[in-house]
Motif scaffolding. Structure first.
Motif, short mmCIF file in Angstrom:
data_model
loop_
_atom_site.label_atom_id
_atom_site.label_comp_id
_atom_site.label_asym_id
_atom_site.label_seq_id
_atom_site.Cartn_x
_atom_site.Cartn_y
_atom_site.Cartn_z
N GLY A 352 0.81 -1.21 0.00
CA GLY A 352 0.00 0.00 0.00
C GLY A 352 0.84 1.26 0.00
N ALA A 353 1.92 1.25 0.77
CA ALA A 353 2.78 2.43 0.84
C ALA A 353 3.38 2.74 -0.53
CB ALA A 353 3.88 2.20 1.87
N ALA A 354 3.77 1.72 -1.26
CA ALA A 354 4.35 1.93 -2.59
C ALA A 354 3.31 2.53 -3.55
CB ALA A 354 4.88 0.61 -3.15
N TRP A 355 2.07 2.06 -3.46
CA TRP A 355 1.03 2.59 -4.34
C TRP A 355 0.72 4.04 -4.01
CZ3 TRP A 355 -0.61 1.61 -8.89
CH2 TRP A 355 -1.83 2.10 -9.34
N PHE A 356 0.66 4.36 -2.73
CA PHE A 356 0.42 5.74 -2.34
C PHE A 356 1.55 6.65 -2.79
CE2 PHE A 356 -2.86 5.94 1.35
CZ PHE A 356 -3.78 5.26 0.57
N MET A 357 2.78 6.18 -2.73
CA MET A 357 3.90 7.00 -3.18
C MET A 357 3.80 7.31 -4.66
SD MET A 357 5.83 7.93 -0.64
CE MET A 357 7.33 8.50 -1.43
N ARG A 358 3.20 6.43 -5.43
CA ARG A 358 3.04 6.66 -6.87
C ARG A 358 1.86 7.57 -7.18
NH1 ARG A 358 2.62 1.51 -10.52
NH2 ARG A 358 2.22 3.22 -11.98
N THR A 359 0.80 7.50 -6.39
CA THR A 359 -0.47 8.10 -6.80
C THR A 359 -0.90 9.33 -6.01
OG1 THR A 359 -1.63 6.49 -5.41
CG2 THR A 359 -1.36 5.93 -7.74
N LEU A 360 -0.29 9.60 -4.86
CA LEU A 360 -0.65 10.76 -4.06
C LEU A 360 0.21 11.96 -4.42
CD1 LEU A 360 -1.04 9.24 -0.48
CD2 LEU A 360 -2.84 10.42 -1.75
N VAL A 361 -0.41 13.11 -4.61
CA VAL A 361 0.38 14.32 -4.88
C VAL A 361 1.10 14.80 -3.61
CG1 VAL A 361 -1.01 15.12 -6.82
CG2 VAL A 361 -1.66 15.80 -4.50
N ASP A 362 0.65 14.34 -2.45
CA ASP A 362 1.27 14.78 -1.20
C ASP A 362 2.16 13.72 -0.55
OD1 ASP A 362 -0.55 12.95 -0.19
OD2 ASP A 362 -1.70 14.40 0.98
N ALA A 363 2.46 12.65 -1.27
CA ALA A 363 3.19 11.54 -0.66
C ALA A 363 4.62 11.92 -0.34
CB ALA A 363 3.18 10.32 -1.59
N ASP A 364 5.03 11.70 0.90
CA ASP A 364 6.45 11.78 1.22
C ASP A 364 6.80 10.60 2.12
OD1 ASP A 364 5.69 14.52 3.35
OD2 ASP A 364 6.13 12.51 4.04
N ILE A 365 8.05 10.29 2.19
CA ILE A 365 8.43 9.03 2.83
C ILE A 365 8.13 9.02 4.32
CG2 ILE A 365 10.17 8.49 1.09
CD1 ILE A 365 12.31 9.44 3.02
N ALA A 366 8.17 10.18 4.97
CA ALA A 366 7.96 10.21 6.42
C ALA A 366 6.50 9.95 6.77
CB ALA A 366 8.41 11.55 6.98
N ASN A 367 5.59 10.77 6.26
CA ASN A 367 4.18 10.60 6.57
C ASN A 367 3.64 9.29 6.04
OD1 ASN A 367 3.38 13.12 7.93
ND2 ASN A 367 3.97 14.10 6.02
N ASN A 368 4.08 8.89 4.87
CA ASN A 368 3.57 7.67 4.26
C ASN A 368 3.93 6.44 5.10
OD1 ASN A 368 2.13 6.61 1.95
ND2 ASN A 368 4.06 5.69 1.29
N ALA A 369 5.18 6.34 5.49
CA ALA A 369 5.60 5.18 6.29
C ALA A 369 4.94 5.17 7.66
CB ALA A 369 7.12 5.17 6.43
N LEU A 370 4.87 6.33 8.30
CA LEU A 370 4.24 6.40 9.62
C LEU A 370 2.78 5.99 9.55
CD1 LEU A 370 4.88 7.51 12.63
CD2 LEU A 370 3.41 9.40 11.91
N GLY A 371 2.06 6.52 8.55
CA GLY A 371 0.64 6.22 8.44
C GLY A 371 0.36 4.76 8.17
#
Length: 457
Positions: A352-371
């Motif tokens: 899921g984290a990988a997909w969000f990193m591809r598709t979210l305009v606000d994705a960054d590694i810190a918030n994405n991994a924590l969430g």
């Protein structure tokens, strides 16, 4: 004063930019550059935003007599060449506050120093110095609330105005071949994004002003996906089109319960970068290593159905389709779709984290991994492993009239307010929509509990 270079990164603004402020004060002329070192990566939602944000920044600089040069290549090789060709004695940057970027800065500083060129970093992306916020035992905090209480009192922001006029160096002719503006995606799969967003510093300020006007309603409306009840500042903060300090000041000036709640959400952003700083492996590895033995499912077809919004669970599918169209998803729905993937479907949170990193305009590694680790129950300050979101209950609670569902799932638009949340319960089989969830809700929950309990010990 000697010439200098200002290297824009994720600080794509002119006001409240400490590094740019210092660069302007230190040099008579500046070479303003953005270096695109991701051009060979897959074109994702963030890149579509970046293209427009840089266009906006270039226009703002142009109105002040300057020029922004967008270059393609490796900063390790381009910056020393730029410094040598321009005669610059310093390169100014904003600290990224990410482990890989910080390591690159240290490497670049050493390389530039050999040519008597300084790399000067300034803050601005965060309010918290992660090395100064410690427990009584001199350890990093692992839980948000005590971190927030310890960090918040030190949050300060000094407002800085944008430069009134730039005096810029010309790009050295030897570097002209590196010029490579970021093009819009072809075909234009991002066209839906711009119905919802205006990248750039002006768009970010307007978004903050609009949000501040309805800040009193924020605690009640922030969990309702059918209305515009959240700040929607996340992509602007990610790209540095507005400073977190300006958002903090606006909330403090307004005051009230809404401001307090919003400041706490800014605190979660700070906490995400704090965790990344102290546990950089958490981007790829379980923070709680006892979950390393968990047997995750690998089913590409099921993952594809989740990505395309074809799981048969209305709230999950609505969220995934909003993501496709806007490059963004409401935060309450993000938690629900993440829980469905990791708990009911049993897929690794990294999928899921990988997909969000591809598709979210606000994705960054810190918030994405924590969430993702929070929802999966594997991370720092994680939700208990037995917390599993019921997507139907969440839908009925936060979208009782089905307005959000109807917007993103036209197949269900004619169902009544009761049936739309779980059509199969009333025997409905909407045309063009899966007849039942791909995973039975009760069975999926029971299987997730058993799987998680086996390693939770």
């Amino acid at each position: 004063m000697s010439p200098g270079i200002f290297w824009f990164r994720r600080d794509l603004r002119l006001a409240d930019n400490p590094a740019l402020d210092r660069a302007c004060a230190s040099h008579e002329k500046l070479l303003l550059v953005y270096i695109d070192d991701d051009r060979k990566q897959p074109y994702d939602a963030r890149r579509a935003w970046l293209a427009r944000s840089l266009q906006s920044l270039a226009a703002d600089i142009g109105e002040r007599g300057g020029t922004l040069h967008v270059l393609a290549g490796n900063p390790d090789s381009l910056l020393p060449r730029l410094a040598a060709a321009s005669g610059a004695e310093a390169v100014h940057v904003s600290a990224m506050q990410e482990p890989d970027a910080d390591a690159r800065d240290a490497r670049l500083a050493a390389m530039l120093a050999r040519d008597n060129v300084a790399l000067r970093r300034a803050g601005g992306r965060l309010l918290t110095d992660p090395d100064l916020v410690r427990t009584r035992d001199d350890a990093p905090y692992r839980v948000f609330t005590p971190f927030f209480k310890a960090a918040r009192p030190a949050w300060r922001h000094r407002s800085r105005v944008a430069p009134g006029r730039f005096r810029c160096l010309e790009l050295p002719a030897s570097l002209a071949g590196a010029l490579s503006p970021i093009a819009a995606p072809q075909p234009g799969w991002d066209r839906g994004f711009w119905q919802a967003w205006t990248p750039g510093e002006t768009g970010a300020r307007r978004r903050l002003d609009t949000f501040t006007e309805r800040l009193d309603a924020y605690p009640a409306e922030r969990d309702v996906p059918a209305i515009d009840g959240t700040s929607r500042l996340s992509p602007h903060l990610h790209f540095g089109e507005i400073s977190v300090g300006r958002a903090l000041d606006a909330a403090r000036a307004h005051g009230g319960n809404g401001a307090d709640k919003f400041i706490a959400e800014l605190g979660w952003r700070e906490f995400a970068y704090y965790v990344l700083h102290h546990w950089p492996d958490s981007v790829e590895e379980n923070h709680n290593r006892r979950f390393d033995g968990l047997a995750w499912r690998h089913d590409p077809a099921a993952l594809d159905a989740w990505q395309r919004g074809r799981t048969g669970v209305p709230l999950v599918d609505a969220g995934m389709r909003q993501l496709w169209h806007e490059g963004w998803m409401h935060n309450r729905v993000r938690m629900v779709v993440a829980s469905w993937l990791t708990k009911h479907m049993g897929h690794h949170w990294r999928d899921g984290a990988a997909w969000f990193m591809r598709t979210l305009v606000d994705a960054d590694i810190a918030n994405n991994a924590l969430g993702w680790q929070w929802v999966a129950g594997t991370g720092v300050d994680a939700a208990p492993y037995f917390r599993i979101f019921n997507p139907v209950t969440q839908s009925r609670r936060f979208d009782p009239r089905g307005l959000y569902l109807r917007r993103w799932l036209p197949e269900l638009a004619l169902l009544d307010d009761v049936a739309i949340h779980a059509p199969w319960e009333a025997g409905h089989v909407p045309r063009g929509y899966p007849p039942r969830p791909m995973v039975d809700l009760a069975a999926g929950r029971a299987a997730a509990l058993a799987r998680l309990k086996s390693v939770s010990g």
